[in-house]
Write a protein that holds these residues in place. Structure first.
Motif, short mmCIF file in Angstrom:
data_model
loop_
_atom_site.label_atom_id
_atom_site.label_comp_id
_atom_site.label_asym_id
_atom_site.label_seq_id
_atom_site.Cartn_x
_atom_site.Cartn_y
_atom_site.Cartn_z
N THR A 26 0.87 -1.17 0.00
CA THR A 26 0.00 0.00 0.00
C THR A 26 0.91 1.23 0.00
OG1 THR A 26 -0.05 0.14 2.41
CG2 THR A 26 -1.75 -1.24 1.35
N GLN A 27 0.32 2.40 -0.20
CA GLN A 27 1.11 3.62 -0.20
C GLN A 27 1.80 3.84 1.14
OE1 GLN A 27 -1.06 7.20 -1.12
NE2 GLN A 27 0.79 8.30 -1.65
N SER A 28 1.10 3.56 2.23
CA SER A 28 1.72 3.74 3.55
C SER A 28 2.85 2.74 3.78
CB SER A 28 0.68 3.64 4.67
OG SER A 28 0.12 2.36 4.73
N GLN A 29 2.71 1.53 3.24
CA GLN A 29 3.79 0.54 3.35
C GLN A 29 5.00 0.95 2.50
OE1 GLN A 29 1.42 -2.86 2.21
NE2 GLN A 29 1.46 -3.67 4.31
N GLU A 30 4.77 1.58 1.36
CA GLU A 30 5.88 2.08 0.55
C GLU A 30 6.66 3.14 1.31
OE1 GLU A 30 4.78 3.23 -3.40
OE2 GLU A 30 3.77 1.34 -3.79
N ILE A 31 5.95 4.00 2.02
CA ILE A 31 6.61 5.03 2.83
C ILE A 31 7.39 4.38 3.96
CG2 ILE A 31 6.17 6.96 4.42
CD1 ILE A 31 3.75 7.64 2.53
N ARG A 32 6.79 3.38 4.61
CA ARG A 32 7.48 2.66 5.68
C ARG A 32 8.74 1.98 5.15
NH1 ARG A 32 3.79 -1.47 7.91
NH2 ARG A 32 2.71 0.36 8.67
N LEU A 33 8.63 1.37 3.97
CA LEU A 33 9.79 0.71 3.36
C LEU A 33 10.93 1.71 3.14
CD1 LEU A 33 11.17 -1.73 2.02
CD2 LEU A 33 10.02 -1.06 -0.10
N GLN A 34 10.62 2.89 2.63
CA GLN A 34 11.65 3.90 2.39
C GLN A 34 12.30 4.36 3.69
OE1 GLN A 34 13.12 4.82 -0.50
NE2 GLN A 34 11.93 3.05 -1.15
N ARG A 35 11.51 4.39 4.76
CA ARG A 35 12.05 4.78 6.06
C ARG A 35 12.93 3.68 6.66
NH1 ARG A 35 9.88 3.65 10.78
NH2 ARG A 35 7.85 3.22 9.90
N ILE A 64 13.85 -11.55 9.87
CA ILE A 64 12.70 -11.59 10.78
C ILE A 64 12.40 -10.20 11.31
CG2 ILE A 64 11.87 -12.45 13.00
CD1 ILE A 64 13.40 -15.08 12.33
N ASP A 65 13.43 -9.48 11.73
CA ASP A 65 13.22 -8.12 12.23
C ASP A 65 12.63 -7.21 11.15
OD1 ASP A 65 14.20 -8.84 14.70
OD2 ASP A 65 16.18 -7.94 14.40
N PHE A 66 13.14 -7.34 9.92
CA PHE A 66 12.63 -6.52 8.83
C PHE A 66 11.16 -6.83 8.55
CE2 PHE A 66 11.65 -6.21 4.26
CZ PHE A 66 11.69 -4.82 4.14
N LEU A 67 10.82 -8.11 8.45
CA LEU A 67 9.44 -8.50 8.16
C LEU A 67 8.49 -8.01 9.25
CD1 LEU A 67 9.91 -12.13 6.77
CD2 LEU A 67 9.47 -10.02 5.47
N ARG A 68 8.90 -8.14 10.51
CA ARG A 68 8.06 -7.69 11.62
C ARG A 68 7.89 -6.17 11.63
NH1 ARG A 68 10.33 -11.71 16.35
NH2 ARG A 68 9.17 -13.55 15.65
N ALA A 69 8.93 -5.45 11.25
CA ALA A 69 8.84 -3.99 11.20
C ALA A 69 8.00 -3.53 10.01
CB ALA A 69 10.24 -3.38 11.13
N MET A 70 8.15 -4.23 8.90
CA MET A 70 7.44 -3.86 7.68
C MET A 70 5.96 -4.23 7.74
SD MET A 70 8.17 -2.35 4.91
CE MET A 70 6.81 -1.99 3.82
N TRP A 71 5.67 -5.41 8.27
CA TRP A 71 4.30 -5.92 8.38
C TRP A 71 4.04 -6.32 9.83
CZ3 TRP A 71 7.42 -7.33 4.21
CH2 TRP A 71 6.97 -6.92 2.95
N PRO A 72 3.80 -5.35 10.72
CA PRO A 72 3.60 -5.68 12.14
C PRO A 72 2.38 -6.58 12.33
CG PRO A 72 3.50 -3.30 11.78
CD PRO A 72 3.67 -3.93 10.45
N HIS A 73 2.49 -7.43 13.30
CA HIS A 73 1.37 -8.31 13.65
C HIS A 73 0.23 -7.44 14.18
CE1 HIS A 73 -0.88 -11.55 15.57
NE2 HIS A 73 -0.23 -12.35 14.76
N PRO A 74 -1.00 -7.72 13.81
CA PRO A 74 -2.12 -6.89 14.26
C PRO A 74 -2.18 -6.68 15.77
CG PRO A 74 -2.88 -8.47 12.63
CD PRO A 74 -1.44 -8.82 12.94
N SER A 75 -1.77 -7.65 16.54
CA SER A 75 -1.83 -7.50 18.00
C SER A 75 -0.73 -6.56 18.51
CB SER A 75 -1.70 -8.86 18.69
OG SER A 75 -0.43 -9.43 18.41
N ASP A 76 0.29 -6.25 17.67
CA ASP A 76 1.37 -5.34 18.06
C ASP A 76 0.99 -3.89 17.81
OD1 ASP A 76 2.83 -7.57 18.68
OD2 ASP A 76 4.01 -7.54 16.83
N SER A 77 -0.09 -3.65 17.08
CA SER A 77 -0.46 -2.27 16.70
C SER A 77 -1.17 -1.57 17.82
CB SER A 77 -1.37 -2.30 15.48
OG SER A 77 -0.71 -2.94 14.42
#
Length: 77
Positions: A26-35, A64-77
């Motif tokens: 998504t657009q917000s994920q693209e921004i997160r990726l760039q960050r 693992i750290d990258f995947l968790r940061a890029m796509w946080p688990h819903p319970s972590d939000s």
């Protein structure tokens, strides 16, 4: 397990990067990726994300750290 959780079917370690796919952001994920990973490249033609590896360290903990940061688990939000 993290890759499966977010729908990633392929993770391949190349010489200096990791190829992950399929990836649709998504657009917000693209921004997160760039960050998180400014040198990462999303190739939309085949839905692959190429993430540069850090200079030293273990690949699996980094991934693992990258995947968790890029796509946080819903319970972590």
């Amino acid at each position: 397990m993290e890759a499966i959780r977010i729908g990633i079917a392929e993770v391949v370690k190349l010489r200096r990067e990791i190829a992950i796919g399929p990836v649709s952001l998504t657009q917000s994920q693209e921004i997160r990726l760039q960050r998180l990973m400014p040198r990462a490249v999303l190739r939309s033609s085949d839905a692959k994300l190429f993430v540069p590896l850090p200079g030293a360290g273990k690949v699996l903990p980094f991934l693992i750290d990258f995947l968790r940061a890029m796509w946080p688990h819903p319970s972590d939000s």
